[in-house]
Design a protein around this motif. Structure first.
Motif, PDB file in Angstrom:
ATOM      1  N   GLY A  47       3.479   5.350  -7.297  1.00 37.56           N
ATOM      2  CA  GLY A  47       2.534   5.970  -8.222  1.00 37.56           C
ATOM      3  C   GLY A  47       2.681   7.480  -8.266  1.00 37.56           C
ATOM      4  N   PHE A  71       0.828  -1.203   0.000  1.00 35.02           N
ATOM      5  CA  PHE A  71       0.000   0.000   0.000  1.00 35.02           C
ATOM      6  C   PHE A  71       0.868   1.262   0.000  1.00 35.02           C
ATOM      7  N   VAL A 125      -5.948  11.057  -7.643  1.00 33.16           N
ATOM      8  CA  VAL A 125      -5.935   9.752  -6.968  1.00 33.16           C
ATOM      9  C   VAL A 125      -5.940   8.625  -8.005  1.00 33.16           C
ATOM     10  N   LYS A 126      -6.747   8.775  -9.036  1.00 32.76           N
ATOM     11  CA  LYS A 126      -6.814   7.758 -10.099  1.00 32.76           C
ATOM     12  C   LYS A 126      -5.469   7.618 -10.802  1.00 32.76           C
ATOM     13  N   PHE A 146      -3.003   5.833  -8.395  1.00 33.28           N
ATOM     14  CA  PHE A 146      -3.325   4.410  -8.254  1.00 33.28           C
ATOM     15  C   PHE A 146      -3.074   3.638  -9.549  1.00 33.28           C
ATOM     16  N   LYS A 147      -3.304   4.296 -10.688  1.00 35.48           N
ATOM     17  CA  LYS A 147      -3.116   3.614 -11.970  1.00 35.48           C
ATOM     18  C   LYS A 147      -1.671   3.140 -12.130  1.00 35.48           C
ATOM     19  N   PHE A 167       1.997  -2.383  -6.335  1.00 38.02           N
ATOM     20  CA  PHE A 167       1.061  -2.791  -5.284  1.00 38.02           C
ATOM     21  C   PHE A 167       0.640  -4.243  -5.473  1.00 38.02           C
ATOM     22  N   GLY A 222       0.700   3.219  -9.606  1.00 38.30           N
ATOM     23  CA  GLY A 222       1.134   2.496  -8.414  1.00 38.30           C
ATOM     24  C   GLY A 222       0.552   1.102  -8.296  1.00 38.30           C
ATOM     25  N   MET A 223      -0.441   0.789  -9.147  1.00 44.54           N
ATOM     26  CA  MET A 223      -1.110  -0.515  -9.053  1.00 44.54           C
ATOM     27  C   MET A 223      -0.175  -1.676  -9.351  1.00 44.54           C
ATOM     28  N   LEU A 250      -3.338  10.426   1.257  1.00 43.05           N
ATOM     29  CA  LEU A 250      -3.571   8.998   1.002  1.00 43.05           C
ATOM     30  C   LEU A 250      -2.728   8.124   1.924  1.00 43.05           C
ATOM     31  N   LEU A 260       1.870   1.686  -3.545  1.00 39.12           N
ATOM     32  CA  LEU A 260       0.729   2.141  -4.334  1.00 39.12           C
ATOM     33  C   LEU A 260       0.709   3.664  -4.389  1.00 39.12           C
ATOM     34  N   VAL A 261       0.959   4.287  -3.250  1.00 38.27           N
ATOM     35  CA  VAL A 261       0.975   5.753  -3.170  1.00 38.27           C
ATOM     36  C   VAL A 261       2.337   6.322  -3.583  1.00 38.27           C
TER      37      VAL A 261
END
Length: 447
Positions: free
Chosen positions: A73, A66, A235-236, A239-240, A246, A242-243, A100, A69-70
């Protein structure tokens, strides 16, 4: 602005080392303090302490997932925006990343603490190991907010063009951890809780350090109150990208659980304690490569955003050569000094024998991992999250999990050790296929 502008103008070789050496230094020291932690736990608590930390490790992987992810990303999007000369947007990303990080750390901590014992038991914590694993994990969870802030914002510090300050963050945290660990374990007799407490306190100092930096006049990007409110599109975008890391971390957690169960079944507690040591040695050997990929990321991200594709290709090629050299040196050290490495952590002959044998097999594909890491990181740096996710998941889900489930039943403990190198080799071949096509497209775009 001059710092980020250099990403598009300075000589690639000088730029790569300028960004990578601080990252490599920081990452190696970071891995080194994990190794030192294990040495102190192995001698101060014993093999049961090593087994407890290994059982708790999947939870730590999820927490780091996690965080990535932040952090990963946000840093990738910041590099792209700076390459497009959109500093205001980059500052918004910084503010959203902090919010986040805080929200995710608090949510995860409360959620896992409510069900900690059942989770640890499901991870393989037997009656003798459970109290040690519980004490260690509780403290790590409570202090995880420091890890999220320190790791997440430190990645952005590097992305804005200040690799030396990012390195200093890690060095301060690692140095403090190395000092506090023996103090808490051997002087204050806090056992495995002392190791966790040393980690949390050092991460706390790291978090404060990065927050001070982004409020100071030394930073290109500033933390501003108005940017803390979450923006859906930002945020999108975080996350896109960083996914990929993650999902890789989450898959790694699943793999670790399955691996621990397999090792318990075919090799007992000594095999579980051994993989805890092997993973730390592997991380130490791979950290120069991860540091190199971190140093490469802002260079590729900025120049891709600025459409300087020739510089992108040159930086990528140079990084692949360097990563292969690093990983091959690590492989040779492990193959030659396997027994001596295991003896650093514990003096039990059975543990040393199982661990040394397992380490040689488990890390036999180390020379190709450097290429795979740099290749997968390229897609992350240029914002092509889909490719990065496929490459990450191919190793963990498509290859490694089936191999862990099948091979030990055929080859016993050796089958468990063999699963990882087979997955590494196939994953590297797949990365080569994807990367060759991408480089061809860059050549066309450059024309």
């Amino acid at each position: 602005m001059e710092r980020s502008k250099a990403l598009g103008e300075e000589k690639i070789s000088a730029l790569l080392w300028k960004f990578s050496i601080p990252a490599i230094t920081g990452m190696v020291v970071n891995a080194l303090y994990n190794v030192v932690d294990s040495i102190f736990v192995g001698h101060g608590v014993g093999e049961i302490g090593l087994a407890a930390v290994t059982i708790a490790f999947p939870i730590m992987i999820v927490l780091m997932g996690f965080g990535m992810l932040v952090g990963v990303g946000a840093s990738a999007v910041v590099s792209l925006r700076l390459g497009e000369h959109k500093q205001h947007e980059a500052e918004k990303i910084l503010g959203n990343a902090l919010t986040l990080a805080v929200l995710l750390s608090l949510s995860l901590t409360m959620g896992i603490l409510l069900f900690l014992d059942p989770i640890l038991i499901s991870l393989g914590a037997q009656e003798a190991i459970l109290p040690y694993a519980r004490d260690f994990t509780k403290i790590i969870l409570i202090g995880s907010i420091f890890m999220y802030i320190g790791f997440g914002l430190n990645s952005i510090m590097r992305a804005e063009g200040n690799p030396k300050m990012a390195m200093a963050t890690i060095l301060i945290s690692a140095g403090l951890n190395i000092l506090l660990n023996p103090l808490f374990i051997f002087i204050f007799h806090l056992g495995i809780s002392g190791s966790a407490l040393a980690t949390v306190l050092s991460q706390g100092v790291s978090a404060v350090w990065v927050l001070i930096y982004f409020f100071s006049k030394n930073s290109l990007l500033k933390l501003r109150l108005g940017n803390l409110a979450l923006d859906k599109e930002i945020v999108k975008s975080i996350f896109k990208i960083g996914m990929s890391p993650f999902l890789m971390q989450i898959a790694a957690s699943v793999v670790t659980v399955l691996f621990n169960y397999s090792l318990l079944q075919y090799g007992g507690e000594f095999a579980v304690a051994s993989i805890g040591i092997i993973n730390r040695i592997a991380m130490l050997m791979l950290m120069p490569i991860f540091g190199l990929s971190q140093g490469l990321q802002p260079i590729i991200g900025y120049n891709y955003g600025a459409k300087n594709y020739g510089r992108v290709k040159k930086a990528l090629k140079m990084a692949i050569y360097a990563a292969t050299i690093f990983s091959t040196i690590g492989f040779l050290l492990i193959e030659i000094f396997d027994q001596q490495i295991m003896m650093l952590f514990n003096d039990n002959p059975e543990l040393i024998g199982i661990g040394a044998h397992g380490m040689r097999i488990y890390l036999c594909m180390l020379p190709v991992i450097g290429f795979q890491v740099i290749g997968a990181n390229y897609f992350q740096a240029v914002g092509k999250a889909g490719y990065a996710i496929v490459l990450s998941m191919s190793r963990q889900l498509i290859l490694l999990i089936p191999l862990i489930l099948i091979l030990p039943g055929i080859l016993g403990l050796n089958g468990a050790w063999l699963a990882s190198p087979i997955a590494d080799l196939v994953s590297a071949l797949l990365t080569g296929l994807f990367l060759s096509k991408e480089i061809g497209k860059l050549g066309i775009m450059q024309k």
